[in-house]
Design an enzyme around this catalytic site. Structure first.
Site, PDB file in Angstrom:
ATOM      1  CE  LYS A 154      -3.716  -2.061  -0.010  1.00  0.00           C
ATOM      2  NZ  LYS A 154      -3.624  -3.294  -0.599  1.00  0.00           N
TER       3      LYS A 154
HETATM    4  C1  LIG Z   1      -9.433  -2.666  -1.855  1.00  0.00           C
HETATM    5  C2  LIG Z   1      -9.103  -3.551  -0.846  1.00  0.00           C
HETATM    6  N1  LIG Z   1      -9.621  -4.424   0.894  1.00  0.00           N
HETATM    7  C3  LIG Z   1      -9.101  -4.261   1.713  1.00  0.00           C
HETATM    8  C4  LIG Z   1      -7.731  -4.880   1.911  1.00  0.00           C
HETATM    9  C5  LIG Z   1      -7.775  -5.508   2.952  1.00  0.00           C
HETATM   10  O1  LIG Z   1      -6.653  -4.993   3.645  1.00  0.00           O
HETATM   11  P1  LIG Z   1      -6.025  -5.880   4.678  1.00  0.00           P
HETATM   12  O2  LIG Z   1      -5.290  -7.409   3.565  1.00  0.00           O
HETATM   13  O3  LIG Z   1      -4.323  -5.273   4.760  1.00  0.00           O
HETATM   14  O4  LIG Z   1      -6.351  -6.643   5.511  1.00  0.00           O
HETATM   15  C6  LIG Z   1      -7.114  -5.305   0.488  1.00  0.00           C
HETATM   16  C7  LIG Z   1      -5.534  -4.954   0.601  1.00  0.00           C
HETATM   17  O5  LIG Z   1      -4.846  -5.374   0.946  1.00  0.00           O
HETATM   18  C8  LIG Z   1      -7.590  -3.825  -0.531  1.00  0.00           C
HETATM   19  O6  LIG Z   1      -7.034  -4.023  -1.405  1.00  0.00           O
END
Ligand SMILES: Cc1ncc(COP(=O)(O)O)c(C=O)c1O
Length: 380
Positions: free
Chosen positions: A184
């Site tokens: 990110k």
């Molecule tokens: C659009 C989106 N939503 C949710 C997530 C979930 O985040 P995490 O991986 O930190 O749980 C991500 C990334 O991985 C994402 O790109």
């Protein structure tokens, strides 16, 4: 595999190293003063009344769904063109994700018209996702939600720092969710944040994050509390001090790194122009300022995408797909959530490829990637 140009890379240096070392030396590792400072700085950055740090972006989305009160059978309108976590979070509460189409080949965000068509008497909320950091039409979506009495949850995982009219993504609806996963725009490895302007929701989010307990280890460590009650069915979705420390440094670099992403994205668009309209480069026009998380392209209809990606790989360039559509996944289709009626999503998802983009990417690397894309079209 050692990539010549990876898809994404982190911008960590001695500042992150020093921040982590400081936490280790402090001997307080679980959520405490560092987390509190991270939350305050993130709230100030986004303009939110409250920011609550959590274990990851998925936890942020789950808590957001809980705090707006989703329950069995409620419907939430959401894009299918997103990471599966967006829709999973809705399902954790027993609510039903109702997939709405995206706007067009140029605009990969959820379509306001499609949202409107999916509203039923069971609809409780709209969950948007700002694809690649390119903001959804939040003025129109907030107006629609207000008219229909619906809550808005923003999955702003891609959009840390994106804004429309000076208002950051994440603070347009009731609750905004961020991910600090390692690819990110700012990262803590794993980590996430929930933001809200609603005081009561913020209190509940803090409690839900830590087992529904009324006090935490930090309060007891400081001598502010001896015991606790459990007032909600909560989770252990806490972050830790090491990651909060990383987050504070990364946040301080965010605007500079996002600006660099915008410069590189503009360069990509300029250099890819030669291949347009054979390929489509979405988001030529943006609403507000994008955090430029991803650089998506669409191959011509009928192209062999895997062959294209293999060609890029043979040149040491990593590419990716964002995303296989959720409604096509087995775990969604087999419970009746696979209903199509998403022609634009289905057209785009078979053709989409993501090119490398990260702040430390060099201008020359953009040229190398674009030349490889051109080469692929001569080969494939
Ligand atoms: C659009 C989106 N939503 C949710 C997530 C979930 O985040 P995490 O991986 O930190 O749980 C991500 C990334 O991985 C994402 O790109």
């Amino acid at each position: 595999m050692e990539w010549r140009i990876p898809l994404a890379d982190i911008d960590f240096d001695s500042e992150e190293e020093a921040a982590v070392l400081k936490v280790i030396k402090s001997r307080w590792l679980t959520m405490g003063a560092m987390t509190q400072a991270f939350e305050e700085e993130f709230a100030a950055y986004t303009g939110a009344g409250h920011a609550i740090a959590v274990a990851n972006g998925t936890a942020a989305l789950h808590l957001a769904c809980m705090v707006i009160g989703l329950k069995d059978g409620d419907e939430v309108i959401v894009p299918s063109l997103t990471f599966v976590a967006t829709a999973n979070a809705i399902r954790y509460t027993g609510a039903i994700p109702v997939f709405a189409d995206i706007e067009s080949e140029q605009d990969l965000d959820i379509s306001v018209r499609a949202i409107e068509q999916k509203i039923t008497e069971r609809t409780r909320a709209i969950m948007v996702m700002h694809y690649g950091g390119y903001a959804c039409d939040m003025p129109a979506i907030t107006k629609l939600a207000r008219e229909k009495g619906l809550a808005i949850i923003e999955d702003a995982a891609h959009a840390i720092g994106s804004e429309i009219d000076g208002r950051k993504m994440g603070v347009w609806g009731e609750v905004g969710c961020f991910s600090f996963f390692s690819n990110k725009n700012m990262t803590t490895g794993e980590g996430g944040m929930v933001v809200t302007n609603n005081d009561a929701m913020a209190d509940k989010l803090r409690i839900l994050r830590s087992h529904g307990m009324t006090t935490m280890s930090w309060d007891r460590h400081k001598g502010h509390a001896w015991s606790y009650d459990v007032v909600e069915l909560g989770y252990n979705y806490r972050i830790d001090e090491i990651r909060a420390a990383l987050g504070r440094v990364q946040l301080s670099k965010l605007d500079r790194n996002n600006e660099r992403r915008r410069i590189l994205s503009a360069l990509y668009r300029e250099q890819l122009q030669e291949l347009v309209p054979t390929i489509v480069v979405p988001f030529n026009e943006t609403r507000g300022i994008s955090a430029c998380h991803l650089l998506p392209i669409l191959l011509p209809a009928g192209s062999d995408r895997l062959r294209f990606m293999e060609y890029m790989k043979s040149h040491g360039i990593q590419t990716s797909i964002h995303y296989p559509p959720i409604h096509k996944f087995q775990a969604f289709a087999e419970v009746g959530l696979g209903a199509g009626d998403l022609p634009v999503t289905e057209n785009v998802t078979g053709r989409q490829v993501t090119l490398p983009l990260y702040p430390t990417l060099k201008e020359e690397d953009v040229t190398v990637v674009v030349q490889a894309v051109q080469g692929a079209f001569h080969q494939t």
